[in-house]
Design an enzyme around this catalytic site. Structure first.
Site: not given
Ligand code: NDP
Ligand SMILES: O=C1OC[C@@H](O)[C@H](O)[C@H]1O
Length: 364
Positions: A33, A36, A58, A79, A95, A100, A118, A189, A201
């Protein structure tokens, strides 16, 4: 540099410097992701108490490319494989929101502590179930509201709440978070089946910020106007919440979150967090510039900054998570900024209430 302590690919690691022979907790990542690297990999590199040992995707080739780019020593082919590796203590779950619940449940069932992105799940019912499992198994489960762990946040919260407690009732709160046109319509999203929608989000962060900084809970949702951008997806949500505190005092909160409309200012900080304003009868508090404005005189006062040693919010969050793991999940309430299971459930309850008021379906 880390070296292995005992047999097994992911056995706990020790620092190679014997003077610092500290056992590290091993954490694995579900999915390559985008969040990460800043939220987990980077802060872990400066910590002796935790090491990111593997990532699963995946497609394992994707995991390998991600691992090589970010200096992660190993990968797992799925996973399930990473979750069931006996040499891994903790799982980071970034994820899509709609996954989640399923994967956190699997990780808890496998006896892993979980740092969960979150919003914690797709709805309050799922969140309550996960935290009940964690409690029963004495495992740490933390919803990653990172900004609350930063000393700047705890300082702001304390300052605001002390002011309210000293006889200046909270009147209005405004929380805004917006990433206009940053994500394509193919992003997670914008997918209902993956728990998408702006209220999930940025809404989860703004609702959390309102509750966290003020100490008030969401009693009801007075108004929730979505802008629907694709099937069952809110690209923008404007909501008014009625807030209540234990002592029967009330306040109003306005929430503006958007993925589509460019009129809110985009967050430019390295760490992403809502902008937040709270108004009492005499002052207005602005996070995160630590400015308090006297309403009568218009005079502003800049509070001293309470940043740590250049740490990111994610670093503070990870330290808190490791501390909780090392304490066996005990006394987590004493960790500044800790997000309890009840807290996460209340946050999801408020998200659900916004969706209900807006006439939209709950996420599943
Ligand atoms: N705390 C913060 O500041 C932030 C939190 N977030 C949260 O983190 C989470 C991920 O966000 P973000 O990193 O932007 O997302 P990404 O799309 O970059 O990553 C999501 C990951 O989920 C996996 N995945 C598994 N199944 C699916 C599917 N069916 N479709 C798409 N992806 C899938 C993919 O992994 P694979 O590599 O296995 O293909 C992908 O790498 C969300 O819950 C978001 O709310 C996001 C941004 C900021
Ligand atoms: O912190 C954040 O920044 C980008 C948003 O889209 C994300 O998911 C949110 O939690």
């Amino acid at each position: 540099m880390a070296s292995q302590k005992s047999s097994g690919l992911f056995a706990r690691y020790r620092l190679s410097n014997p003077k610092q022979s500290v056992v590290k907790n091993a954490i694995g990542i579900l999915g390559a992701a985008n969040i990460a690297p800043p939220a987990l990999v980077a802060p872990s590199m400066n910590m002796s108490s935790i090491i990111v040992v593997s990532v699963a995707a995946r497609d394992e080739n994707k995991a390998k490319a991600f691992a090589s780019k970010h200096g992660i020593p190993n990968t797992h082919p799925s996973y399930d494989a990473i979750i069931n590796d006996p040499n891994i203590d903790c799982i980071y779950n970034p994820l899509p929101n709609g996954l989640h619940y399923e994967w956190t449940k699997k990780a808890l069932d496998a006896g892993k502590h979980v740092l969960l992105e979150k919003p914690s799940t797709s709805n309050a019912e799922q969140t309550r179930e996960l935290f009940a499992i964690a409690k029963e198994k004495n495992l740490v489960l933390l919803e990653a509201f990172h900004y609350g762990f930063h000393p700047a946040s705890t300082f702001f919260r304390e300052t605001l709440q002390k002011h309210i407690a000293s006889g200046h009732p909270l009147q209005r709160v405004k929380a805004v978070m917006s990433f206009p046109n940053l994500f394509p319509l193919t992003d997670i999203r914008f997918n209902y089946n993956l728990g998408g929608g702006i209220t999930m989000d940025c809404g989860s962060c703004t609702i959390n910020a309102i509750r966290y900084f003020t100490g008030f809970e969401v009693e009801s949702v007075e108004k929730a106007v979505p802008k629907i951008v694709s099937e069952d997806i809110d690209g923008r949500m404007d909501a008014v919440l009625r807030l209540k505190r234990g002592d029967n005092t009330f306040a109003e909160a306005e929430l503006n979150v958007s993925l589509t409309n460019p009129w809110f200012s985009i967050q430019t900080y390295r760490e992403m967090m809502p902008t937040f304003t709270a108004e009492t009868d005499d002052k207005i508090f602005f996070y995160h510039y630590f400015t308090v404005k006297n309403k009568a005189t218009g005079k502003t006062e800049n509070l001293p900054k309470a940043y740590g040693e250049g740490y990111s919010t994610y670093r503070y969050q990870l330290e808190a998570f490791v501390k909780a793991v090392e304490n066996g999940g005990k006394d987590v309430e004493s960790i500044p900024g800790w997000v309890s299971g009840e807290d996460s459930a209340l946050n999801m309850t408020a998200i659900d209430a916004v969706y209900k008021k807006s006439g939209m379906k709950l996420r599943k």
